[in-house]
Design a protein around this motif. Structure first.
Motif, short mmCIF file in Angstrom:
data_model
loop_
_atom_site.label_atom_id
_atom_site.label_comp_id
_atom_site.label_asym_id
_atom_site.label_seq_id
_atom_site.Cartn_x
_atom_site.Cartn_y
_atom_site.Cartn_z
N CYS A 74 10.14 1.27 5.53
CA CYS A 74 11.10 0.64 4.61
C CYS A 74 10.54 0.54 3.19
N SER A 75 9.29 0.94 3.00
CA SER A 75 8.70 0.91 1.67
C SER A 75 8.54 2.30 1.07
N LEU A 76 8.97 3.33 1.80
CA LEU A 76 8.84 4.69 1.30
C LEU A 76 9.83 4.96 0.17
N PRO A 77 9.46 5.81 -0.78
CA PRO A 77 10.45 6.23 -1.79
C PRO A 77 11.65 6.89 -1.11
N ARG A 78 12.83 6.75 -1.72
CA ARG A 78 14.04 7.29 -1.11
C ARG A 78 14.01 8.81 -0.98
N SER A 79 13.19 9.46 -1.84
CA SER A 79 13.15 10.91 -1.80
C SER A 79 12.32 11.46 -0.64
N VAL A 80 11.60 10.57 0.05
CA VAL A 80 10.75 11.01 1.17
C VAL A 80 11.56 11.01 2.46
N ALA A 81 11.63 12.14 3.11
CA ALA A 81 12.36 12.26 4.37
C ALA A 81 11.54 11.68 5.51
N ALA A 105 0.81 -1.21 0.00
CA ALA A 105 0.00 0.00 0.00
C ALA A 105 0.85 1.27 0.00
N THR A 106 2.15 1.12 0.24
CA THR A 106 3.02 2.28 0.41
C THR A 106 3.99 2.48 -0.75
N THR A 107 4.45 1.40 -1.36
CA THR A 107 5.55 1.50 -2.33
C THR A 107 5.22 2.37 -3.53
N HIS A 108 3.95 2.42 -3.95
CA HIS A 108 3.59 3.14 -5.17
C HIS A 108 2.96 4.51 -4.90
N LEU A 109 3.03 4.97 -3.67
CA LEU A 109 2.52 6.31 -3.37
C LEU A 109 3.42 7.37 -4.01
N SER A 110 2.83 8.48 -4.39
CA SER A 110 3.64 9.61 -4.86
C SER A 110 4.42 10.16 -3.67
N PRO A 111 5.58 10.80 -3.90
CA PRO A 111 6.37 11.35 -2.78
C PRO A 111 5.56 12.30 -1.90
N CYS A 148 10.85 -2.06 -2.87
CA CYS A 148 10.58 -1.10 -1.80
C CYS A 148 11.58 0.06 -1.84
N HIS A 149 12.13 0.30 -3.02
CA HIS A 149 13.00 1.46 -3.29
C HIS A 149 14.34 1.39 -2.57
N ALA A 150 14.80 0.21 -2.20
CA ALA A 150 16.11 0.10 -1.55
C ALA A 150 17.21 0.46 -2.54
N ASP A 151 18.35 0.86 -2.00
CA ASP A 151 19.52 1.19 -2.82
C ASP A 151 20.26 -0.11 -3.12
N VAL A 152 19.97 -0.71 -4.26
CA VAL A 152 20.57 -1.99 -4.65
C VAL A 152 21.40 -1.75 -5.90
#
Length: 997
Positions: free
Chosen positions: A670-677, A609-615, A831-835
């Motif tokens: 842990c599912s938030l986009p990396r751009s979200v503080a 429910a979180t991974t595809h939210l807009s920032p 989940c937008h991890a830095d891989v």
């Protein structure tokens, strides 16, 4: 002197030297120099045959000159055509002639066209009799250019066809280790491009294709069919008219009689191409309609087979009819007008389910073709005129006792529903009734198919499914729940409830429907939470699985995704918080919600429910969720009147139920986009770090460690990245003086990692929380390995050191699997991890030598730990990389098979099986050891090991036969024992392996 010598060999050497010079400097020549050289070389074409190869090399150089005077290209080619018998030359010299012609065609096209048909005739003489595949590829290209660039063929069309078609069908097998790399397929495609390049070849080619179709050679039939298909793209009615009866006769015979699936497929493709070709032809008023007569022949020869009682030729006939109907809208109308009424009649006549299934499958094929042509006018469509009987047949299939007939009926129903305007409102209500009934049936095949159909049709008819299907399913769910409360031991009721939940999720493929189904699912979850039955745990897991299904379906729709998130996430958090607070005062009330299994099922729901939210929306949501866990801010939760404060990071045993909810925090942050503080991230990381190292509950400690690692992985790099002091690691044993103090919100990454190391080191050394410290070490190491952080190597060294620890060694070895494998809930790209790409290859390069070194220096009681760690690394490594390292590692892998640890055995066997297929030459060197080890492990007490060993024994048969023959009798004898194994899966693998041997 050499050029004027009377000795032809001497003259040849002189001309050869001159030609070699020209090949190096032809671009520097002046126009007059080229003129004189061309005249000289032309005269030398009449010289001794020993001189000719060198003369041709010189002419090739001159053919590439840009300053070649007009008329010289024609002059050179005339001289070659008249003076040189090309096919008497060696292969290389013939290739030179083709190169000269190609060069002139590329640069002097208009001049060559001035020769008219003489140029075509000259080339025919040059090519006639060519046998070398290298030269043929060039010659075929020249023929294609002759036709494509509209050179005059004159009266030589048949001669040009003959000089190329003599190679059809291509019969060429490249010699072993062929340095030129020319394959049979290259020649086939090149020749096909020639034969199918012009309609002028039709009168000669079509009889040839018919002749080859009638041959017994399978490859000739395939080549002929594929060439015919290619020709239809450029032919018209005129070219095909004379040969249509013979072509249809050959195609029909092959489909009716062949046992080859490939030939049948190509025949159907050719029939489709013929029908499409005839459909494209523009008719004059007095011309015969060849398409109509062609389709009449097809119907005459196929239609009656659809009525035969034994139904032997039903499928071949149906395939032929469908191939023709697929060609154009006109062919579709013509064939369905004749065939559909007949199929409907036959369905009614045949009472047996198996026969009805066959007829309905044929009908389905024609319905799917209607999908291809889209919406058609009512007066044109045969299908619309047969709406009532078609619906009747499909609906009757859905009520038939035969599951297989039901499955075909469901497919047909899906197709009918996708046809715009075909189903009436009353039909749609009946569709919903059938889908509900089938979805709730005990038969899993029918149930799954009905749910899939509902999911496909719901976006087309959202109002119908919202108003009819969702309320019915809700009512059914309530009835089942009430019955369960009265009848405690009811497996059928439980299963029915699960199917209701699955159906609600399956139909949630449109936002308007999601708004109806999500409240139903949440309401049911709340109802289950209030119960006290033992099965509540499984019920809650089932609801969460359905919610996860809905969440995945909402991800591509921004509106639906946000609705789901803001509805479901606060509700799940509120229920969990309520259950955690009541745990101390009402131990049974809501306890199921705090079970590890239920929380684990909630994690993917919140994550999806979180991974595809807009920032922007994610930032809005995180501003509520993080304060909930850090400050107990519950105002955003529904029904937020709780008996006490929420303090998941507080001290005291009574707060243990609240601490378990960190799993839900992990799923969210842990599912938030990396751009979200993440607000208050420094505070949050400190709390997670403390909890992961000190909590007595393994589930809570692990989720806290994972959450910490997930945040660290996405954390911006610190200004002093890499300046963390880590125990004995010399590379990073620097003081924190090099780190710049934090001057912005959120603590720098290197300071955070220093805190983690300071907590882990004493925890790993001694005390009751060593396993928790190891878990934290593993997850933080994984977070850093994925992003190529410099500290990752030092943490990995610390993990390598733990392999020698008798208490933590086995768990540390299993940790290498965690480092290399894909994590399902955190630290993956979803989940937008830095891989970073190729992190596994880099980890392998850096650490496998250390594992090998550690193994050789370890004591006998811990050697298995190093083997287990190595096998985990190798098992997750891309196989091409592993093959290159195999020679140095194979001895260790073989030693790992002797290890008593079943995890080591399983992992090693899983690693060796694909290597037997991909590196047979290397594996052949160790065949004696491999055979012995595999056969010994087929008697392992662990079923999974026995199965893996048998698969490896099976894979051994891919090694060269001479290597295997000495072991054949021994292996066959040894594999007789697992044929009587008590486990069916083991017996199955044993049969396959022994049969192959």
């Amino acid at each position: 002197f050499s050029l004027e010598s009377t000795d032809p060999r001497t003259r040849g050497r002189g001309i050869q030297l001159l030609s070699q010079v020209l090949l190096q400097c032809y671009s520097l020549l002046q126009e007059k120099e080229v003129l004189h050289l061309v005249l000289f070389y032309e005269s030398r074409l009449q010289d001794h045959h020993l001189v000719i190869p060198s003369v041709l090399q010189g002419l090739r150089a001159l053919s590439m000159c840009e300053v070649l005077s007009p008329g010289l290209a024609v002059s050179v080619l005339k001289a070659i055509f008249q003076e040189v018998h090309v096919q008497s030359l060696l292969q290389l010299d013939r290739h030179t002639v083709y190169s000269i012609i190609t060069n002139f065609m590329n640069t002097r096209e208009e001049e060559l066209k001035g020769l008219g048909a003489d140029f075509t005739f000259g080339f025919i003489q040059v090519m006639d009799g060519e046998k070398d595949p290298r030269n043929l590829l060039v010659a075929f290209q020249i023929v294609r250019d002759l036709i494509a660039k509209d050179y005059a063929l004159g009266p030589f069309v048949e001669e040009l066809f003959e000089v190329t078609s003599c190679y059809f069908p291509v019969d060429f097998t490249p010699p072993p280790s062929d340095p030129h790399g020319i394959q049979r397929e290259d020649l086939i495609l090149s020749l096909r491009a020639v034969l199918a390049s012009t309609p002028q070849f039709a009168e000669f080619l079509l009889p040839l294709l018919i002749e080859k179709l009638d041959s017994e050679l399978q490859s000739a039939k395939l080549d002929s069919l594929q060439t015919l298909t290619a020709c239809c793209a450029i032919y018209g009615q005129k070219e095909l008219q004379e040969f249509l009866p013979s072509l249809w006769s050959s195609l029909r015979r092959e489909v009716f009689q062949t046992a080859s699936e490939k030939i049948e497929t190509e025949c159907l493709a050719a029939l489709h191409a013929l029908s499409a070709c005839l459909s494209r032809s523009v008719l004059s008023s007095d011309a015969e309609d060849l398409l109509d007569s062609f389709l009449s022949s097809i119907l005459q020869d196929c239609r009656h087979h659809l009525c035969e009682p034994d139904m032997k030729l039903v499928w071949p006939s149906a395939k032929l009819l469908q191939a023709a109907a697929r060609a154009s809208l006109r062919t579709y109308h013509r064939i369905t007008h004749s065939v559909l009424p007949l199929l409907l009649e036959q369905y009614t006549k045949h009472p047996q389910s198996s026969q009805r299934r066959t007829i309905l499958e044929m009908l389905l094929g024609f319905l799917e073709l209607q999908q291809k042509w889209g919406h058609v006018e009512e007066d044109e469509s045969t299908l619309l005129s047969l709406q009532a009987p078609v619906c009747s047949v499909v609906f009757s299939a859905l009520t038939d006792p035969s599951v297989q007939l039901q499955l075909v009926g469901i497919k047909a129903l899906t197709v009918l529903g996708s046809l715009q305007g075909f189903l009436s409102s009353s039909d749609l209500e009946l569709v919903v009734d059938h889908l509900i009934r089938l979805a709730l049936r005990e038969d899993s095949q029918s149930s799954e198919a009905a749910m899939e159909a509902a999911g496909s049709l719901a976006p087309i008819y959202p109002k119908v499914f919202s108003e009819h299907m969702v309320p019915r399913l809700e009512e059914e769910l309530q009835c089942v729940s009430s019955s369960e409360q009265e009848e405690e031991s009811s497996y059928n009721h439980c299963s029915l409830q699960q199917r209701c939940l699955q159906a609600l999720a399956a139909v949630s493929t449109h936002t308007s429907i999601v708004r109806e189904t999500v409240p139903v699912l949440l309401q049911h979850l709340q109802k289950v939470q209030k119960g006290s039955e033992a099965r509540n745990t499984q019920d809650m897991v089932s609801v969460c699985q359905s919610l996860h299904h809905v969440a995945l379906q909402c991800q591509q729709d921004a509106e639906g995704c946000w609705y789901f998130h803001q509805t479901v996430v606060p509700c799940l958090l509120a229920m969990a918080v309520q259950a955690a607070m009541q745990e101390s005062t009402h131990p049974l009330l809501g306890k199921a919600l705090l079970e590890e299994e239920v929380l684990a099922a909630m994690v993917p729901v919140i994550s999806a429910a979180t991974t595809h939210l807009s920032p922007e929306l994610a930032a809005q949501s995180v501003s509520h969720v993080v304060p909930l866990f850090l400050e107990g801010e519950v105002s955003f939760l529904p029904q937020n009147s709780f008996p006490c404060s929420f303090q998941p990071f507080g001290d005291g045993e009574c707060l243990e139920p609240q601490r378990r909810l960190v799993a839900l925090l992990m799923a969210f942050v842990c599912s938030l986009p990396r751009s979200v503080a993440v607000p208050q991230q420094e505070w949050l990381l400190r709390e997670l770090l403390a909890l992961s190292c000190s909590c007595n509950c393994p589930f809570t400690a692990t989720t806290a460690a994972k959450c910490f690692a997930g945040l660290v992985n996405k954390h911006p790099a610190g200004k002093g990245a890499g300046a963390v002091a880590v125990g004995p690691c010399p590379r990073l044993a620097q003081s924190m003086a090099h780190s710049v103090p934090s001057v912005f919100p959120g603590q720098q990454l290197d300071e955070i990692l220093q805190l983690a190391v300071n907590r882990m080191d004493p925890g790993l050394a001694e005390g009751p929380h060593r396993m928790q410290a190891l878990t934290l070490l593993l997850w933080v190491t994984k977070a850093l390995v994925l992003r190529y952080h410099p500290l990752s190597s030092c943490l990995t060294d610390k993990l390598l050191g733990l392999l020698g620890d008798t208490e933590l060694g086995p768990a540390a070895a299993d940790g290498f699997s965690l480092l290399m494998a894909e994590s399902p809930d955190v630290l993956h790209k979803g989940c937008h991890a830095d891989v970073r790409i190729m992190f596994r290859q880099r980890f392998f390069t850096d650490n496998v030598p250390k594992l090998v070194q550690g193994f050789h220096g370890a004591g006998p009681d811990v050697k298995a730990n190093y083997l287990k760690g190595l096998s985990h690394v190798l098992n997750h490594l891309p196989k091409p990389v592993l093959v290159t390292e195999l020679p140095t590692l194979l001895s260790l892998l073989l030693e790992a098979l002797s290890c008593s640890d079943r995890v080591v055995q399983l992992s090693t066997l899983g690693c060796l099986q694909p290597l037997l297929l991909e590196a047979p030459q290397i594996m052949s060197l160790h065949v004696d050891t491999l055979v012995t080890k595999f056969l010994n492990l087929t008697s392992s007490p662990t079923m999974a090991v026995r199965i893996a060993a048998l698969r490896c024994a099976h894979a051994l048969t891919c090694l060269p036969t001479p290597v295997l023959l000495p072991y054949k009798a021994r292996v066959i004898r040894a594999l007789a024992k697992p044929l009587d194994d008590k486990k069916r899966l083991v017996r199955k693998e044993a049969v396959a392996a022994r049969g192959e041997w």
